[in-house]
Design a protein around this motif. Sequence first.
Motif, PDB file in Angstrom:
ATOM      1  N   ALA A 252      30.563  33.965  37.539  1.00 24.49           N
ATOM      2  CA  ALA A 252      31.291  34.445  38.715  1.00 24.49           C
ATOM      3  C   ALA A 252      32.592  35.121  38.298  1.00 24.49           C
ATOM      4  O   ALA A 252      33.251  34.719  37.333  1.00 24.49           O
ATOM      5  N   GLN A 254      36.102  37.300  40.205  1.00 20.48           N
ATOM      6  CA  GLN A 254      36.810  37.756  41.398  1.00 20.48           C
ATOM      7  C   GLN A 254      37.644  38.988  41.047  1.00 20.48           C
ATOM      8  O   GLN A 254      38.285  39.022  39.993  1.00 20.48           O
ATOM      9  N   ASN A 268      34.019  39.376  45.414  1.00 16.56           N
ATOM     10  CA  ASN A 268      33.307  38.458  44.527  1.00 16.56           C
ATOM     11  C   ASN A 268      32.152  39.188  43.853  1.00 16.56           C
ATOM     12  O   ASN A 268      31.410  39.936  44.492  1.00 16.56           O
TER      13      ASN A 268
END
Length: 414
Positions: A252, A254, A268
């Motif tokens: 992940a 951001q 995201n």
Amino acid sequence: MTTNSSKPRYLAGLLLRLAIPCGILAAGWFGFQLLAEKVERPSRPEPRKVLLRSRVEEIEVVDYPVVVKTHAVVQPHNQVTLTSQVSGTVASINASFEVGAYFNKGDVLVEIDPSDYQTALSVSESELEVAKSELKLAKLVEERKLRLVESNAVSQGEVETASASREQAEANVALAETQVEQARLNLGRTKIVAPFDGRVMSKLIGIGQLAGTNTPLGEVFAIDYVEVRLPISGEQREFLELPEFADDAPIAVQLQDGIRQANDSIWNGRIVRTEGVLDADSRDLFAIARIEDPFGRTSGTKPLRIGQPVIASIEGTLLRDVIALPRAAVRQLDQIVLVNQENQTLLPLMVEPLWSDAEKVIVPSKSVPKGMWLATTPMVFTPKGAKIEIIPPANPTITIAESTSLETDESVTN
């Protein structure tokens, strides 16, 4: 008589001449004695002793999640230049084929004048019908020759000639069918169709303009997702588990606006792969992050535009049993000042950081002795064992600047 009276006058003159220098000498000696007397001056006061002063913080052992930050620019994952496969005059342009406009897969963006290609298709279809008729006639002739050869009415050579004519007619039909198919393809190519859902980056053609084969008509890019090429340094790679193979789990990430950091919008994404070659200049490894629906057409988020600089935050390894030091309290990234909690004395210390970012410097817990506070006020001079006065954290009247001024006064006094 004359001789006796002149003698006293002579002596008086002599004494007068001697008295003048003696008087001058006596006056000078008296003045010297007067000036040479010791002048009583008031005693200087003892210099005021000022202790070093600093604010302190408790030192806590924590588990610190590493967040790697890097900068990059958003880029399309699929950007193509539309070209014409046939030549002709541009007859129409879709309203969606304008710079910045959206279009859907299958939309006709540009159409070339199809008149010539419709005519070519009609001609090829007519030629196909002729070829089929010739093939039908050739088959009839061959069949008749085959019946007559049994009764010796015709020779075997005539039968072979009829068979050859039939084969030639079949070949002509196949050629005519191919020409029809090619004519249909050319007619279909007069319509330039969108290959995917996307947006127009540039438009290079106008109505009435002559377009030749392979003439660029404009640039378009896909909008289903975008990619960001993130540079990861060698130090940062130690704290990340980047995907190397196709079946590796993505990471992940951001993204924030790199131009206006006050913008609180967050996008995201996922790091889906890494490049196999290090950058020749920086030796960085580039990780490719994918952001779905960048323009918010389905999610409603703010658009993430092509070419926009972004700041990427990637969650890395969790460092266990470490101390997170405020960056402002660490000088030159490896020097801190501790305060003994028992006797309030200074202990300068060199540390080896495991990780550092804009706010914290992370060091192993075992590198800092127990029973210590961390001095957070900048001090010019920090001798080991020096006594220090702790600034109460609830006292708003003493600032860091004032404490630094006091430290400067002390150094001048000493």
